[in-house]
Design an enzyme around this catalytic site. Structure first.
Site, PDB file in Angstrom:
ATOM      1  N   THR A   1       6.929  -5.485  19.255  1.00  0.00           N
ATOM      2  CA  THR A   1       8.145  -4.821  19.748  1.00  0.00           C
ATOM      3  C   THR A   1       7.867  -3.329  19.944  1.00  0.00           C
ATOM      4  O   THR A   1       8.257  -2.734  20.958  1.00  0.00           O
ATOM      5  CB  THR A   1       9.321  -5.037  18.779  1.00  0.00           C
ATOM      6  OG1 THR A   1       9.343  -6.400  18.359  1.00  0.00           O
ATOM      7  CG2 THR A   1      10.646  -4.690  19.429  1.00  0.00           C
TER       8      THR A   1
ATOM      9  N   ASP B   1      10.562   1.566  14.573  1.00  0.00           N
ATOM     10  CA  ASP B   1       9.664   0.484  14.147  1.00  0.00           C
ATOM     11  C   ASP B   1      10.390  -0.852  14.222  1.00  0.00           C
ATOM     12  O   ASP B   1      11.631  -0.903  14.258  1.00  0.00           O
ATOM     13  CB  ASP B   1       9.175   0.750  12.707  1.00  0.00           C
ATOM     14  CG  ASP B   1       7.934  -0.068  12.353  1.00  0.00           C
ATOM     15  OD1 ASP B   1       7.459  -0.872  13.185  1.00  0.00           O
ATOM     16  OD2 ASP B   1       7.433   0.105  11.214  1.00  0.00           O
TER      17      ASP B   1
ATOM     18  N   ASP C   1      10.284  -7.837  10.436  1.00  0.00           N
ATOM     19  CA  ASP C   1      10.120  -9.291  10.401  1.00  0.00           C
ATOM     20  C   ASP C   1      11.445  -9.964  10.041  1.00  0.00           C
ATOM     21  O   ASP C   1      11.712 -11.085  10.489  1.00  0.00           O
ATOM     22  CB  ASP C   1       9.031  -9.661   9.399  1.00  0.00           C
ATOM     23  CG  ASP C   1       7.697  -9.058   9.814  1.00  0.00           C
ATOM     24  OD1 ASP C   1       7.235  -9.387  10.918  1.00  0.00           O
ATOM     25  OD2 ASP C   1       7.156  -8.231   9.062  1.00  0.00           O
TER      26      ASP C   1
ATOM     27  N   LYS D   1       9.097  -6.068   6.173  1.00  0.00           N
ATOM     28  CA  LYS D   1       8.108  -5.660   7.160  1.00  0.00           C
ATOM     29  C   LYS D   1       6.713  -5.965   6.631  1.00  0.00           C
ATOM     30  O   LYS D   1       6.557  -6.305   5.472  1.00  0.00           O
ATOM     31  CB  LYS D   1       8.232  -4.155   7.452  1.00  0.00           C
ATOM     32  CG  LYS D   1       9.535  -3.812   8.162  1.00  0.00           C
ATOM     33  CD  LYS D   1       9.651  -2.339   8.524  1.00  0.00           C
ATOM     34  CE  LYS D   1       8.426  -1.737   9.083  1.00  0.00           C
ATOM     35  NZ  LYS D   1       7.864  -2.476  10.260  1.00  0.00           N
ATOM     36  N   GLY D   2       5.724  -5.836   7.508  1.00  0.00           N
ATOM     37  CA  GLY D   2       4.343  -6.020   7.058  1.00  0.00           C
ATOM     38  C   GLY D   2       3.674  -7.253   7.619  1.00  0.00           C
ATOM     39  O   GLY D   2       2.540  -7.565   7.252  1.00  0.00           O
TER      40      GLY D   2
ATOM     41  N   GLY E   1       2.400  -7.443  10.316  1.00  0.00           N
ATOM     42  CA  GLY E   1       1.198  -6.920  10.973  1.00  0.00           C
ATOM     43  C   GLY E   1       0.298  -6.153  10.022  1.00  0.00           C
ATOM     44  O   GLY E   1      -0.636  -5.473  10.452  1.00  0.00           O
TER      45      GLY E   1
ATOM     46  N   GLU F   1       3.670   2.359   7.359  1.00  0.00           N
ATOM     47  CA  GLU F   1       5.021   2.305   7.933  1.00  0.00           C
ATOM     48  C   GLU F   1       6.036   2.865   6.934  1.00  0.00           C
ATOM     49  O   GLU F   1       6.943   3.622   7.301  1.00  0.00           O
ATOM     50  CB  GLU F   1       5.383   0.861   8.280  1.00  0.00           C
ATOM     51  CG  GLU F   1       4.589   0.325   9.465  1.00  0.00           C
ATOM     52  CD  GLU F   1       4.790  -1.157   9.737  1.00  0.00           C
ATOM     53  OE1 GLU F   1       4.479  -1.596  10.841  1.00  0.00           O
ATOM     54  OE2 GLU F   1       5.246  -1.889   8.839  1.00  0.00           O
TER      55      GLU F   1
HETATM   56  C1  5RP Z   1       3.951  -4.615  11.089  1.00  0.00           C
HETATM   57  C2  5RP Z   1       5.421  -4.772  11.016  1.00  0.00           C
HETATM   58  C3  5RP Z   1       6.141  -5.124  12.276  1.00  0.00           C
HETATM   59  O1  5RP Z   1       7.133  -4.201  12.500  1.00  0.00           O
HETATM   60  C4  5RP Z   1       6.739  -6.490  12.130  1.00  0.00           C
HETATM   61  O2  5RP Z   1       5.703  -7.404  11.782  1.00  0.00           O
HETATM   62  C5  5RP Z   1       7.423  -6.962  13.409  1.00  0.00           C
HETATM   63  O3  5RP Z   1       6.472  -7.172  14.405  1.00  0.00           O
HETATM   64  P1  5RP Z   1       6.854  -7.715  15.836  1.00  0.00           P
HETATM   65  O4  5RP Z   1       7.555  -6.610  16.550  1.00  0.00           O
HETATM   66  O5  5RP Z   1       5.516  -8.039  16.456  1.00  0.00           O
HETATM   67  O6  5RP Z   1       7.706  -8.939  15.655  1.00  0.00           O
HETATM   68  O7  5RP Z   1       6.041  -4.623  10.007  1.00  0.00           O
HETATM   69  O8  5RP Z   1       3.389  -4.409   9.816  1.00  0.00           O
END
Ligand code: 5RP
Length: 235
Positions: free
Chosen positions: A48, A98, A101, A111-112, A114, A120
């Site tokens: 995103t 940001d 999840d 979050k996390g 990724g 973050e």
């Molecule tokens: C990365 C995160 C992201 O913000 C979370 O995983 C959402 O990712 P996406 O936008 O791909 O759904 O916390 O550590």
């Protein structure tokens, strides 16, 4: 005789993905309304946020630059010619954008996904306003269906996993993943998080935990949710 023709499953999946991406792009564009001239913008991580970075590139002449929460976002920002500053040099930031999840109606987040949760959380903590962008499927009543990421110092992995079991979760090592800080991730399944602030503190108190993916002590200030009917804003 009535015949129903279904698209092949691969085409259906492609359509679904495209729709999710459109929602992410839509909500990323909406976040631009929070960007003001001359700002240094805190930038998160994920698919995103990638749309947000691409949108930011369109107005890059109006901002001073960005502070990034991951090597991946830094590379994307730089590829667009957006200056990336060290947080220590940039000081407190006016805005952090940001993804998440999971999010609840109190703007507390998991979050996390990724693996970028620690940086973050640092950039979110250093920012006056945290705008969270997500597609509407991320909004839940109770956090915890998405496994809670916990960044651990590698030598503490088993110790932390036992402590997480004692807290009622089922930790699973995200094998093969090394964070930008050189650490490992445990994903904690089976949690129903009714008191996110208390759990965030309790997990951070375990020796060897760098941080966990609950953003409850510092929740988002604005949650933008992309849905087919438009962008919904929660504050
Ligand atoms: C990365 C995160 C992201 O913000 C979370 O995983 C959402 O990712 P996406 O936008 O791909 O759904 O916390 O550590």
């Amino acid at each position: 005789r009535l015949r129903v023709h279904y698209a092949p499953i691969s085409a259906q999946i492609r359509y679904f993905r495209m729709t999710q991406d459109e929602l992410k792009q839509r909500v990323a564009m909406a976040a631009l309304a929070h960007v003001e001239d001359g700002m240094v913008v805190g930038v998160g991580t994920g698919s995103t946020v990638n749309f947000f970075i691409d949108a930011l590139a369109g107005i890059k002449g109006r901002i001073d630059g960005a502070v990034s929460s991951s090597e991946a976002s830094t590379a994307r920002l730089k590829a667009h010619g957006i200056p990336v500053f060290d947080l220590n040099a940039a000081g407190p930031l006016p805005l952090y954008v940001d993804g998440a999840d999971e999010a609840n109606a109190r703007l507390q987040l998991i979050k996390g996904g990724g693996a970028a949760l620690t940086r973050e959380k640092i950039v979110a903590g250093a920012s006056a306003k945290f705008v969270c962008i997500a597609d509407a499927s991320k909004l839940v009543d109770t956090l915890g269906r998405f496994p809670l990421p916990v960044e651990v110092i590698p030598m503490a992995r088993s110790h932390v996993a036992r402590a997480l079991l004692a807290l009622g979760g089922q930790p699973v090592w995200r094998e093969g993943v090394v964070t930008d800080n050189g650490n490992w991730i445990l994903d904690v399944h089976g949690l129903r998080i009714t008191d996110p602030v208390t759990l965030e503190r309790a997990i951070n108190d375990i020796a060897g935990v760098v941080t966990n993916g609950l953003f409850a002590l510092r929740p988002a200030d604005v949650l933008l949710l992309g849905a087919p009917e438009g962008v919904r804003e929660l504050r």
